[in-house]
Design a protein around this motif. Structure first.
Motif, mmCIF file in Angstrom:
data_model
loop_
_atom_site.group_PDB
_atom_site.id
_atom_site.type_symbol
_atom_site.label_atom_id
_atom_site.label_comp_id
_atom_site.label_asym_id
_atom_site.label_seq_id
_atom_site.Cartn_x
_atom_site.Cartn_y
_atom_site.Cartn_z
ATOM 1 N N GLY A 38 -11.486 34.046 -31.790
ATOM 2 C CA GLY A 38 -11.353 35.432 -32.235
ATOM 3 C C GLY A 38 -11.128 35.414 -33.731
ATOM 4 N N ILE A 39 -11.107 36.577 -34.344
ATOM 5 C CA ILE A 39 -10.866 36.618 -35.797
ATOM 6 C C ILE A 39 -10.060 37.871 -36.123
ATOM 7 C CG2 ILE A 39 -13.000 37.831 -36.470
ATOM 8 C CD1 ILE A 39 -13.199 35.633 -38.777
ATOM 9 N N GLY A 40 -9.421 37.887 -37.283
ATOM 10 C CA GLY A 40 -8.596 39.043 -37.666
ATOM 11 C C GLY A 40 -7.483 39.223 -36.648
ATOM 12 N N GLY A 41 -7.341 40.433 -36.161
ATOM 13 C CA GLY A 41 -6.276 40.715 -35.201
ATOM 14 C C GLY A 41 -6.436 39.957 -33.899
ATOM 15 N N SER A 42 -7.629 39.464 -33.623
ATOM 16 C CA SER A 42 -7.847 38.713 -32.390
ATOM 17 C C SER A 42 -7.595 37.219 -32.591
ATOM 18 C CB SER A 42 -9.284 38.950 -31.893
ATOM 19 O OG SER A 42 -9.436 40.323 -31.607
ATOM 20 N N ASP A 43 -7.061 36.878 -33.757
ATOM 21 C CA ASP A 43 -6.741 35.477 -34.064
ATOM 22 C C ASP A 43 -5.361 35.336 -34.700
ATOM 23 O OD1 ASP A 43 -7.442 32.590 -34.862
ATOM 24 O OD2 ASP A 43 -7.070 33.508 -36.813
ATOM 25 N N CYS B 106 -11.911 36.359 -27.524
ATOM 26 C CA CYS B 106 -10.987 37.465 -27.791
ATOM 27 C C CYS B 106 -11.598 38.377 -28.851
ATOM 28 C CB CYS B 106 -9.686 36.834 -28.276
ATOM 29 S SG CYS B 106 -8.357 37.985 -28.476
ATOM 30 N N SER B 107 -12.094 39.507 -28.423
ATOM 31 C CA SER B 107 -12.697 40.430 -29.390
ATOM 32 C C SER B 107 -12.626 41.837 -28.823
ATOM 33 C CB SER B 107 -14.162 40.051 -29.655
ATOM 34 O OG SER B 107 -14.770 41.011 -30.484
ATOM 35 N N LYS B 108 -11.925 42.690 -29.535
ATOM 36 C CA LYS B 108 -11.792 44.076 -29.070
ATOM 37 C C LYS B 108 -13.168 44.682 -28.848
ATOM 38 C CE LYS B 108 -9.788 48.455 -30.542
ATOM 39 N NZ LYS B 108 -8.947 49.151 -31.515
ATOM 40 N N THR B 109 -14.044 44.505 -29.827
ATOM 41 C CA THR B 109 -15.363 45.133 -29.755
ATOM 42 C C THR B 109 -16.378 44.260 -29.013
ATOM 43 O OG1 THR B 109 -15.859 44.063 -31.853
ATOM 44 C CG2 THR B 109 -15.075 46.350 -31.936
ATOM 45 N N PHE B 110 -16.129 43.000 -28.927
ATOM 46 C CA PHE B 110 -17.084 41.994 -28.446
ATOM 47 C C PHE B 110 -18.400 42.108 -29.220
ATOM 48 C CE2 PHE B 110 -18.561 38.887 -25.307
ATOM 49 C CZ PHE B 110 -17.375 38.221 -25.058
ATOM 50 N N ALA B 111 -18.268 42.375 -30.494
ATOM 51 C CA ALA B 111 -19.457 42.542 -31.326
ATOM 52 C C ALA B 111 -19.279 41.860 -32.680
ATOM 53 C CB ALA B 111 -19.711 44.035 -31.537
ATOM 54 N N THR B 112 -18.184 41.150 -32.862
ATOM 55 C CA THR B 112 -17.890 40.584 -34.176
ATOM 56 C C THR B 112 -18.705 39.306 -34.390
ATOM 57 O OG1 THR B 112 -15.700 41.544 -34.037
ATOM 58 C CG2 THR B 112 -15.981 39.804 -35.658
ATOM 59 N N LEU B 113 -19.420 39.285 -35.513
ATOM 60 C CA LEU B 113 -20.361 38.191 -35.802
ATOM 61 C C LEU B 113 -19.734 36.811 -35.624
ATOM 62 C CD1 LEU B 113 -23.148 37.379 -37.362
ATOM 63 C CD2 LEU B 113 -21.606 37.110 -39.300
ATOM 64 N N MET C 53 -1.810 44.734 -45.212
ATOM 65 C CA MET C 53 -2.852 45.082 -46.199
ATOM 66 C C MET C 53 -4.045 45.793 -45.573
ATOM 67 S SD MET C 53 -2.536 42.274 -49.159
ATOM 68 C CE MET C 53 -2.915 40.732 -48.461
ATOM 69 N N GLU C 54 -4.385 45.428 -44.319
ATOM 70 C CA GLU C 54 -5.457 46.192 -43.676
ATOM 71 C C GLU C 54 -4.935 47.592 -43.344
ATOM 72 O OE1 GLU C 54 -8.949 44.240 -41.279
ATOM 73 O OE2 GLU C 54 -7.529 44.976 -39.795
ATOM 74 N N SER C 55 -3.641 47.693 -43.121
ATOM 75 C CA SER C 55 -3.069 48.999 -42.784
ATOM 76 C C SER C 55 -2.918 49.896 -44.012
ATOM 77 C CB SER C 55 -1.697 48.822 -42.119
ATOM 78 O OG SER C 55 -1.819 48.150 -40.888
ATOM 79 N N GLY D 59 -19.047 44.930 -46.358
ATOM 80 C CA GLY D 59 -19.403 43.508 -46.443
ATOM 81 C C GLY D 59 -20.143 43.052 -45.194
ATOM 82 N N LYS D 60 -19.711 43.564 -44.027
ATOM 83 C CA LYS D 60 -20.360 43.173 -42.769
ATOM 84 C C LYS D 60 -21.816 43.637 -42.762
ATOM 85 C CE LYS D 60 -16.253 43.701 -39.813
ATOM 86 N NZ LYS D 60 -15.671 44.400 -38.682
ATOM 87 N N VAL D 61 -22.045 44.865 -43.223
ATOM 88 C CA VAL D 61 -23.405 45.421 -43.229
ATOM 89 C C VAL D 61 -24.290 44.624 -44.181
ATOM 90 C CG1 VAL D 61 -24.750 47.478 -43.865
ATOM 91 C CG2 VAL D 61 -22.604 47.723 -42.587
#
Ligand code: F6P
Length: 549
Positions: A159-164, A212-219, A360-362, A511-513
């Motif tokens: 996972g990454i970000g909040g999922s890590d 672990c991915s909330k969206t199950f779409a994270t690259l 910082m994300e918040s 950045g993702k786009v």
């Protein structure tokens, strides 16, 4: 002007309490902590608060009673109480995503009722917890077998970000309570090194992946998940093995099923849980596997104790409110641009990294909830390292540099690994640092000690550096929950004062786009037609030319 911009929400700097604070700051800005402590021998005991298992000493901040009074007045004028209530009631306080913000429901008692759109979510939360507990028990006991009949010995969270960050931090923080005969690893980076190093010595027959991915779409996560699938199947050789070696944590059951994971082994959560507020949801499955369901529930009870404290304690004794308001004072009136978080507990080594996303994300936001530019700086930069290591690295700048760096010191009275004098030495250093930062060392003191006059300026420490000290008895699953909830609610407090949306993260999308546009330009075999700026075009061309060796 947009509709949002034309709403009548007053500008923060026009609020009477803000203006009073600005005037007050002009009066007190030259006050030194030396003076404040000399004038009030009780200050170190008075400017403290205790609740939900934590003790906060905020006396070494550059504040007077008047400062605190005005900050509390500011909280009232900004409607903090109503906002807290709105969060706990499940109102859509995440305005830009039109979502409720209910991480507090993740740790609510089963007897409580918290509604989202008229539906009580507490039973669903407990159903997922029970599912996690059953699954964890079967893996930990060796009843859950891999495809070839071997027990699971290795768990890898992808996972990454909040999922890590939450899972990694919690695993490190609670390692003392974890199963030492199992291996827990975490893969987040799309850099193949992360995957290679995490798996190189493991046997797929004994390895369970948690995707672990909330969206199950994270690259990053999907790329690593597919690599993990291929790694497993290289040895297990049968697609059916995926169901024994992969489970998912997500809100997207369609994506999970498409990947080939049995949705019976999917642990759900909800769009009212933000990624960075999710370590106590199903995202904590790796934590539960490591420490067991009972310890996980103890962690939830720690979170819940701080939630209750935040919701019901008068603001002048309310730890997250006080910490949040002091952060506003340091940031907006004293001009501090960063906050250092310094845990004197080695198990909390990933706590600063975890807080970086949480804070910082918040609160890294440039417009208010009404869509108009903020009129004061918002979220500071959070960073830090465990003490005492940081003392021999960057503390010099905090002591004598030209920037003001408020610090949060975190310590525990009882060690988890008692070893001779170690713990007293550790805590002596914590106390000494807050003392040195507050009181410094004057030229007169140095001269009186016989320091040569040419050396005096180099050795002088001005002091007057603000610090908070958070003390707890011992690092337990419960205290970890209290500590994380303390910062979660401090973040909300700051966000309410700044009138920003602390729960969205639109800034990370661009950045993702752009990466999605560049990926085919790197992967195509023909020379791509590049339409970026000249720097990006040149970097892409250079990379394509040099990557072949
Ligand atoms: O890119 C930021 C972010 O959206 C975070 O907010 C989130 O925690 C992370 O990506 C991971 O998202 P997901 O859990 O959907 O894979």
């Amino acid at each position: 002007m947009t509709d949002a911009a034309s709403t009548s929400h007053p500008r923060l700097t026009d609020r009477p309490a803000w203006q009073a604070l600005a005037a007050h700051h002009r009066q007190v800005r030259d006050l030194h902590l030396r003076q404040l402590f000399a004038d009030d021998p009780q200050r170190g005991e008075r400017l403290t608060a205790e609740g939900a298992g934590l003790y906060l000493d905020y006396s070494k901040n550059r504040v007077t009673d008047e400062t605190i009074k005005l900050l509390l007045q500011l909280a009232d004028e900004c409607g903090l109480a109503a906002r807290i209530d709105a969060m706990f009631r499940g109102q859509q306080i995440n305005a830009s995503e039109q979502r409720a913000v209910l991480h507090v429901a993740l740790r609510a008692d089963a007897s409580e009722r918290i509604e989202v759109d008229g539906v009580d979510v507490v039973p669903e939360v407990h159903a997922v917890l029970d599912h996690m507990a059953t699954f964890s028990a079967s893996v930990r006991s060796g009843r859950w077998l891999g495809y070839t009949g071997r027990a699971i010995r290795n768990v890898i969270n992808i996972g990454i970000g909040g999922s890590d960050l939450g899972p990694v931090m919690a695993y490190e923080a609670l390692r003392h309570y974890s199963r030492r005969d199992m291996t827990f690893r975490f893969i987040s980076n799309v850099d193949g090194t992360d995957f290679e190093e995490a798996t190189r010595d493991l046997d797929p027959e004994e390895t369970l992946f948690i995707i672990c991915s909330k969206t199950f779409a994270t690259l990053e996560t999907l790329t690593n998940a597919h690599t993990a699938r291929a790694w497993s199947l290289r040895k297990l050789k049968d697609e059916r093995a995926v169901q024994r070696h992969f489970v998912a944590i997500s809100t997207n059951s369609e994506g999970v099923a498409k990947f080939g994971i049995d949705t019976a082994n999917m642990f759900g959560f909800w769009d009212w849980v933000g990624g960075r507020y999710s370590m106590d949801s199903a995202v904590g499955l790796s934590t539960m596997l490591a420490i067991g369901a009972e310890n996980f529930r103890a962690m939830l009870s720690g979170f819940h104790a701080m939630d209750r404290h935040f919701r019901s304690t008068p603001f002048d004794q309310n730890l997250p409110v006080l910490m949040g308001l002091l952060a506003v004072w340091n940031n907006n009136f004293l001009g501090a641009q960063t906050v250092a978080v310094l845990p004197y507990e080695h198990y909390l080594k990933r706590f600063p990294a975890y807080l970086q996303q949480l804070t910082m994300e918040s609160n890294g936001k440039h417009v208010t909830l009404d869509g108009v530019p903020v009129d004061v700086p918002t979220g500071p930069v959070y960073w830090g390292e465990p003490g005492t290591n940081g003392q021999h690295s960057f503390y010099q700048l905090i002591h004598q540099g030209t920037r003001l760096v408020p610090c949060d010191f975190i310590g525990f009275c009882q060690p988890l690994n008692p070893l001779g004098r170690h713990h007293d030495l550790l805590l002596a250093n914590l106390f000494a640092q807050t003392e040195a930062l507050a009181f410094g060392k004057t030229a007169q003191q140095l001269e009186a000690e016989g320091t040569p006059s040419w050396l005096v300026p180099h050795r002088t420490c001005e002091g007057n550096r603000p610090t908070n000290t958070v003390l707890a008895q011992r690092l337990t699953p419960e205290t970890l929950g209290q500590l994380v909830a303390l910062y979660e609610h401090s973040v909300l407090t700051q966000g309410v004062i700044w009138h920003i949306d602390s729960f969205d993260q639109w800034g990370v999308e661009l950045g993702k786009v752009l990466a999605q546009r560049i990926i085919p330009e790197l992967e195509c075999t023909d020379e791509p037609k590049l339409g970026h700026d000249s720097s990006t075009n040149a970097l892409i061309r250079r990379y394509r030319r040099l990557r072949e060796g």
